[in-house]
Design a protein around this motif. Structure first.
Motif, PDB file in Angstrom:
ATOM      1  N   ARG A  44      35.755 -17.956  -5.669  1.00 48.97           N
ATOM      2  CA  ARG A  44      36.316 -17.723  -6.993  1.00 48.97           C
ATOM      3  C   ARG A  44      37.832 -17.810  -6.887  1.00 48.97           C
ATOM      4  O   ARG A  44      38.432 -17.240  -5.977  1.00 48.97           O
ATOM      5  N   VAL A  45      38.459 -18.527  -7.818  1.00 44.00           N
ATOM      6  CA  VAL A  45      39.918 -18.675  -7.823  1.00 44.00           C
ATOM      7  C   VAL A  45      40.497 -17.819  -8.947  1.00 44.00           C
ATOM      8  O   VAL A  45      40.094 -17.950 -10.108  1.00 44.00           O
ATOM      9  N   ARG A  46      41.434 -16.962  -8.612  1.00 39.31           N
ATOM     10  CA  ARG A  46      42.068 -16.138  -9.636  1.00 39.31           C
ATOM     11  C   ARG A  46      42.854 -17.017 -10.604  1.00 39.31           C
ATOM     12  O   ARG A  46      43.371 -18.075 -10.241  1.00 39.31           O
ATOM     13  N   GLU A  47      42.955 -16.567 -11.830  1.00 38.08           N
ATOM     14  CA  GLU A  47      43.546 -17.364 -12.909  1.00 38.08           C
ATOM     15  C   GLU A  47      44.937 -17.865 -12.574  1.00 38.08           C
ATOM     16  O   GLU A  47      45.282 -19.018 -12.845  1.00 38.08           O
ATOM     17  N   GLU A  48      45.768 -17.030 -11.965  1.00 38.31           N
ATOM     18  CA  GLU A  48      47.160 -17.410 -11.711  1.00 38.31           C
ATOM     19  C   GLU A  48      47.325 -18.492 -10.651  1.00 38.31           C
ATOM     20  O   GLU A  48      48.407 -19.056 -10.491  1.00 38.31           O
ATOM     21  N   TYR A  49      46.233 -18.812  -9.929  1.00 33.64           N
ATOM     22  CA  TYR A  49      46.314 -19.836  -8.884  1.00 33.64           C
ATOM     23  C   TYR A  49      45.564 -21.122  -9.240  1.00 33.64           C
ATOM     24  O   TYR A  49      45.604 -22.090  -8.472  1.00 33.64           O
ATOM     25  N   LYS A  50      44.892 -21.151 -10.376  1.00 42.55           N
ATOM     26  CA  LYS A  50      44.011 -22.274 -10.692  1.00 42.55           C
ATOM     27  C   LYS A  50      44.723 -23.615 -10.776  1.00 42.55           C
ATOM     28  O   LYS A  50      44.140 -24.655 -10.479  1.00 42.55           O
ATOM     29  N   GLU A 138      37.480 -14.632  -2.592  1.00 41.34           N
ATOM     30  CA  GLU A 138      38.291 -14.917  -3.767  1.00 41.34           C
ATOM     31  C   GLU A 138      39.648 -15.444  -3.330  1.00 41.34           C
ATOM     32  O   GLU A 138      40.245 -14.928  -2.386  1.00 41.34           O
ATOM     33  N   ASN A 140      43.162 -15.251  -3.715  1.00 42.67           N
ATOM     34  CA  ASN A 140      44.146 -14.324  -4.263  1.00 42.67           C
ATOM     35  C   ASN A 140      45.350 -14.295  -3.322  1.00 42.67           C
ATOM     36  O   ASN A 140      45.418 -15.061  -2.356  1.00 42.67           O
TER      37      ASN A 140
END
Length: 212
Positions: A44-50, A138, A140
């Motif tokens: 899962r990729v956190r939103e701020e790194y997508k 994840e 992060n």
């Protein structure tokens, strides 16, 4: 703080549990580098790194020219053994050298949460993540710190600069200063009053493009 008991030989006893089945693959573009990250569990990729991650190489502009770094990620109940000489230590990590390989132990809330391990093949390494510290894989900030970005960037005449970075009239401007002294505020003022575009508010990758 990261603490670890090291014997006279430098060997650290931390068992190995391996699972060769790849369940997920994702690519990350950072400056001149392209990381291929394969894992034995879904990622899962956190939103701020997508914006830096892709599911296919062909989604990456200029992918054929980027230097490929391969990373295998495994979730483990017990870390494998490592050995070597301690060459660097801070509260977040310990770095060991053994022959021509490098190993890194990364600290979590209760102890070691991850190990970076070079395989001996060029541009290839493994990361083991502790299930006790990290229940699910994840992308992060903690994981990003395990990728040894500064090591591979320096080999490409690049570095990570603690700075806010903006684009103004086609030119890049980086504001660098200690934390809490107004880098992000300065970037926001340029955006609001001069029409600048904020690229990053905390870290920037700078490198020499030898093709220009």
């Amino acid at each position: 703080f990261l603490t670890c008991a090291i014997g006279e030989t430098g060997r650290i006893s931390v068992g190995r549990e391996r699972n060769e089945q790849v369940k997920d693959c994702i690519y990350m573009k950072v400056g001149p580098l392209i990381y291929e990250i394969r894992s034995d569990e879904p990622c899962r990729v956190r939103e701020e790194y997508k914006e830096f991650f892709f599911r296919s190489l062909r989604e990456i502009e200029g992918y054929a020219q980027g230097r490929r770094i391969r990373c295998e990620v495994r979730m483990v109940d017990q870390f494998s053994n490592i050995e070597g000489t301690l060459v660097y230590e801070n509260p977040e990590r310990m770095i060991f050298r053994y022959q021509d390989r490098e190993y890194r132990l990364h600290a979590g809330q209760k102890g070691v949460c991850g190990i970076y391990r070079e395989t001996g093949e060029k541009d290839s390494f493994e990361i083991e993540l502790s299930r006790a510290e990290i229940p699910a894989f994840e992308i992060n900030l903690l994981f990003m710190e395990m990728l040894a970005l500064e090591k591979y960037l320096l080999e490409e005449h690049a570095l990570v600069l603690h700075s806010s970075y903006i684009i103004w009239k086609g030119k890049g401007i980086a504001f660098t200063a200690p934390s809490g002294t107004g880098k992000s505020t300065q970037a926001e003022l340029w955006r609001r009053y001069a029409g600048a575009e904020i690229i990053n508010g905390d870290r920037s990758v700078l490198w020499w493009d030898r093709g220009t």
